[in-house]
Scaffold this active site. Sequence first.
Site, mmCIF file in Angstrom:
data_model
loop_
_atom_site.group_PDB
_atom_site.id
_atom_site.type_symbol
_atom_site.label_atom_id
_atom_site.label_comp_id
_atom_site.label_asym_id
_atom_site.label_seq_id
_atom_site.Cartn_x
_atom_site.Cartn_y
_atom_site.Cartn_z
ATOM 1 C CG HIS A 84 45.215 21.140 -31.676
ATOM 2 N ND1 HIS A 84 46.746 19.227 -31.897
ATOM 3 C CD2 HIS A 84 43.951 19.529 -31.737
ATOM 4 C CE1 HIS A 84 45.769 18.473 -31.094
ATOM 5 N NE2 HIS A 84 44.234 18.776 -31.525
ATOM 6 C CG HIS A 151 44.564 17.855 -36.587
ATOM 7 N ND1 HIS A 151 44.494 16.120 -36.423
ATOM 8 C CD2 HIS A 151 44.547 17.883 -35.032
ATOM 9 C CE1 HIS A 151 43.957 15.871 -35.309
ATOM 10 N NE2 HIS A 151 43.776 16.775 -34.953
ATOM 11 C CG ASP A 205 48.393 11.596 -33.494
ATOM 12 O OD1 ASP A 205 47.719 10.351 -32.688
ATOM 13 O OD2 ASP A 205 47.651 11.776 -34.510
ATOM 14 C CB SER A 243 36.885 21.495 -33.553
ATOM 15 O OG SER A 243 37.097 20.986 -33.125
ATOM 16 C CG HIS A 373 34.326 11.465 -40.716
ATOM 17 N ND1 HIS A 373 34.949 12.256 -40.828
ATOM 18 C CD2 HIS A 373 35.393 10.836 -40.648
ATOM 19 C CE1 HIS A 373 35.953 12.735 -39.724
ATOM 20 N NE2 HIS A 373 36.193 11.552 -39.029
ATOM 21 C CB SER A 375 41.134 9.714 -40.133
ATOM 22 O OG SER A 375 41.542 10.190 -39.186
ATOM 23 N N GLY A 376 41.262 12.848 -38.955
ATOM 24 C CA GLY A 376 42.214 14.109 -38.933
ATOM 25 C C GLY A 376 43.234 13.464 -39.151
ATOM 26 C CG HIS A 377 44.188 11.440 -36.197
ATOM 27 N ND1 HIS A 377 45.064 12.019 -34.580
ATOM 28 C CD2 HIS A 377 43.237 11.473 -35.459
ATOM 29 C CE1 HIS A 377 44.269 12.727 -34.204
ATOM 30 N NE2 HIS A 377 42.811 12.377 -34.139
ATOM 31 C CG HIS A 399 48.409 11.864 -28.923
ATOM 32 N ND1 HIS A 399 48.455 13.080 -29.504
ATOM 33 C CD2 HIS A 399 49.164 12.525 -27.825
ATOM 34 C CE1 HIS A 399 49.114 13.502 -29.060
ATOM 35 N NE2 HIS A 399 49.663 14.061 -28.143
ATOM 36 C CG ASP A 452 30.555 14.152 -10.819
ATOM 37 O OD1 ASP A 452 30.123 12.660 -11.003
ATOM 38 O OD2 ASP A 452 29.755 14.139 -9.794
#
Lengths: 561, 561
Positions: A84, A151, A205, A243, A373, A375-377, A399, A452
């Site tokens: 993704h 997701h 995940d 996103s 909100h 979660s995406g998981h 992950h 950096d």
Amino acid sequence: MSHPHPDLKPPGPLAPGALRIVPLGGLGEVGRNMAVLEFEGRLLVIDCGVLFPEDHQPGVDLILPDFGYLEDRMDQVEAIVLTHGHEDHIGAVPYLLRLRKDIPLIGSKLSLAFVAAKLKEHRIKPVLREVSEGQRRTFGVFDLEFVAVNHSIPDALAVAVRTPAGMVLHTGDFKMDQLPLDSRITDLRAFARLGEEGVDLFMTDSTNAEVPGFTTSERDIGPVLDSVFAQAEGRIVVASFSSHVHRVQQVLDAADAHGRRVALVGRSMVRNMTIASELGYLNVPDGVLIDVKKIDDLPEDRMVLMCTGSQGEPMAALSRIANRDHRVSVGPGDTVILASSLIPGNENAVFRIINGLIRLGAKVVHQANARVHVSGHASAGELLYCYNIVRPKNVMPVHGEVRHLVANGALAVKTGVPPERVVLAEDGVVVDLVDGKAKIAGAVPCGYIYVDGSSVGGVTEAELKDRRILGEEGFISIFVVVDSSSGEVVAGPELHVRGVAEGEDKLAAIVPEITKALTEAAAGGNADTHQLQQVVRRVVGRFASSKLKRRPMIIPVVVES
Amino acid sequence: MSHPHPDLKPPGPLAPGALRIVPLGGLGEVGRNMAVLEFEGRLLVIDCGVLFPEDHQPGVDLILPDFGYLEDRMDQVEAIVLTHGHEDHIGAVPYLLRLRKDIPLIGSKLSLAFVAAKLKEHRIKPVLREVSEGQRRTFGVFDLEFVAVNHSIPDALAVAVRTPAGMVLHTGDFKMDQLPLDSRITDLRAFARLGEEGVDLFMTDSTNAEVPGFTTSERDIGPVLDSVFAQAEGRIVVASFSSHVHRVQQVLDAADAHGRRVALVGRSMVRNMTIASELGYLNVPDGVLIDVKKIDDLPEDRMVLMCTGSQGEPMAALSRIANRDHRVSVGPGDTVILASSLIPGNENAVFRIINGLIRLGAKVVHQANARVHVSGHASAGELLYCYNIVRPKNVMPVHGEVRHLVANGALAVKTGVPPERVVLAEDGVVVDLVDGKAKIAGAVPCGYIYVDGSSVGGVTEAELKDRRILGEEGFISIFVVVDSSSGEVVAGPELHVRGVAEGEDKLAAIVPEITKALTEAAAGGNADTHQLQQVVRRVVGRFASSKLKRRPMIIPVVVES
């Protein structure tokens, strides 16, 4: 469950017909996800993301997976599968492609569009291979099948990798929202079919494995936004991830329903939503979007600012609004919504912004006081479903930090996966799938590669340590010119002090002391500049420690003239 | 509710017969609590605590209230009331007493014992005036009555201050546990009696005003600890706050019930629990305590380590155990309990420790997976009770960030306090109680006073900014000696680089460029060392920005010889 041994040796050669998995990032941290699969000397990369630095990595822009393992084998890389379009899965692609530009990138339409936009900024023209759910494609020795997963970004894919060694099912990041906004659910029927065929290794995940129960549906945020919009009298500012297409979709819909128009603010927000809209992932209600430059033409109760900066980033719009350093001002009657998670480590920065907005009189809605909100998981409850549907022969949690991986492994065991078939590996730990059994075969070096400025990999732990000392303690440099023959001080000592409390004032007192110590050392004869520098370091160090009660960095420079 | 105006002017003289309240800390932050009450030219200080620095205050040890307002008036200070023995209420007392040693300290037995121990380390012999709940004492023009309140440390007091201007009731920190371990509840009967008499200004703890409902009883942790102890096979390590007497009590009780012995670890833990035990606040079951040096004599399943470091402090026992840098090692079968909150900003440090412990094989119990911590502050539900019992005429929320103060004020309004009688003040905002009405009268300077090694107040924002730049970017210093008459370079340029990625290597290339630029500048004539330094700064700065893509601090030093 097999824990990785801290003193693992490099693995031996891969057994014929076996599959090797080498995680180069994402196992032991949340970010820089990357796994390398090897079969018969060919390599398949799954994801290639970045990690954002923590406080103990000051000044670092980004952290990459350690490509060291691949560097001499780039010609063997068949392709990179991108599950993704999130930064922690695609952000390091430009750096990997620097090593070989023509590696095909495999992914869904939206994922490839996001990575292509990123590569364009790096002036790289990639080789793209678009795939979608349900498709099966062969890349060299790897037979790939793509499965829809849900997701916090649209168009995410899991991937099943078939080789003669067995089938690996890698979920990517996913959750199991049963009523997602785009109706594109995680395809459990495909998971079941693959499970019946036989999943030899399930890479899944772990992010929310510690969270009990089920992740709330994205759709449940809609009514909350609607009610906040209904009550809002003045301006509305919404901050979220740039996103998160579905989150923005819900903001656009709420704005449309309440007769408001939305200006997108922030470079990544504008770029991503333009792509999502052009490709049909974001449905912009007619006339709801307005250029931010025209927002002042609207009455306050007709505008919405959709911006970035929900994690307290100091240069983003939200922070600048809180500091009254933005063209849009907020005050009493205005509403600010942080429709986002609070990523650990960002709490102080985010609460500073929330306090600033409240001080200005705004009402601030955030996940601690309203469901704005989700979660995406997948949470523990959903992961249990997955294990029971897939019934994998071996499990390798991916992950997450160690605590997430261990919690995920424990869930697998609860569903009946034998503990010895759950492989807990961290970055660099090599897992071989031999005769249907996954086992730790050793470990390869896998460090943090810091970006950096223009440097990639040039920042070492020594430099980070120097930065931490400088940042905490400041420094004192002492410059002295001595006569090359007599050793007499001919110029200086000149002190430069930065970041030391009352440094200039207090240190003036030791200038004569330094001169005295140098004169004595020179009188002893044969003192070279290195030895004289040690003399200076000793005098200044002793003073700092006893009088300032601090340990600043000390840089003595003695030059002969 | 009246918000403080950002452009407040210094207040005029206090009206005759009026009372002035000046918060010098704790209003706008969680910590360094301190309020000054003034009546007829006499001053009463309530609390004098420290604040711990955040990331943007690197290297700072502590932050004090700004005593500037008091400095010229120290002879007018009647006394300091200490509501309880936490660092954020007593930690700055040694620094205030440096200005005048003989100010009486008023507080409960335990609070005074804690502050006396602290003052002993600072070699200050204080004047102590012990009081207890129910007592009424006059100190100059201030008539004080002390009320028992329940908090996460024993022996906490609220204080009612009577002057002819009216009565102020200051809660200190408190919660309303109805079944506390020591049966010493917040005395709502006294609150009711004072309310009936008439509370003109209610200064009340805002810390948990955003938290809905009621704070769980400390007692509810007992069964959780009991069950964790019952299941533990190996060592048990518990980390908590070193002043949380009741938390330690519950650990001692659980250990005793399960036949384990407890070693206290950490200087502050040992010191505080020794005091609490000697004064009868901690009941040590017979023989349950053991010296940490003898802990190896016990079998693993008979020992408990009660230590500090629950906030991720790198030098504390817990962190060192996680890093395998402590005489006590933990591994599979061992249990670690973090019986503490997670203070915002410490998340990454704490999770690093949790991951380290899990990696070693330990089971880690913390507030995210078990009820092993409860807050020490009243939640919104309890605050509503307070407002309804006290029915104050004016309200001034104290102790908290702006978001907490505003939420607390909103609760007061909900119970019927008129919004114009709720004063939202931040540090330095002067509130006068005149004719029974509290109003903002202006503001006095109130900055952050940093303790930094031996320096108190010597660290300025400029130095913190230097530290932030040094910590993020490092520095490059360039030393050159030029001939005083010709301007020719006679020694150097010598570069010193710290914290810059690949600095030494990449910068070697610009040494000739610097020499060239200096030679050209000198050839132009009349260039003094200051101008030559600017030349060097320009060359190096341009290089860093274009080639390194960074902005390190640049320190050019040109000396004439």
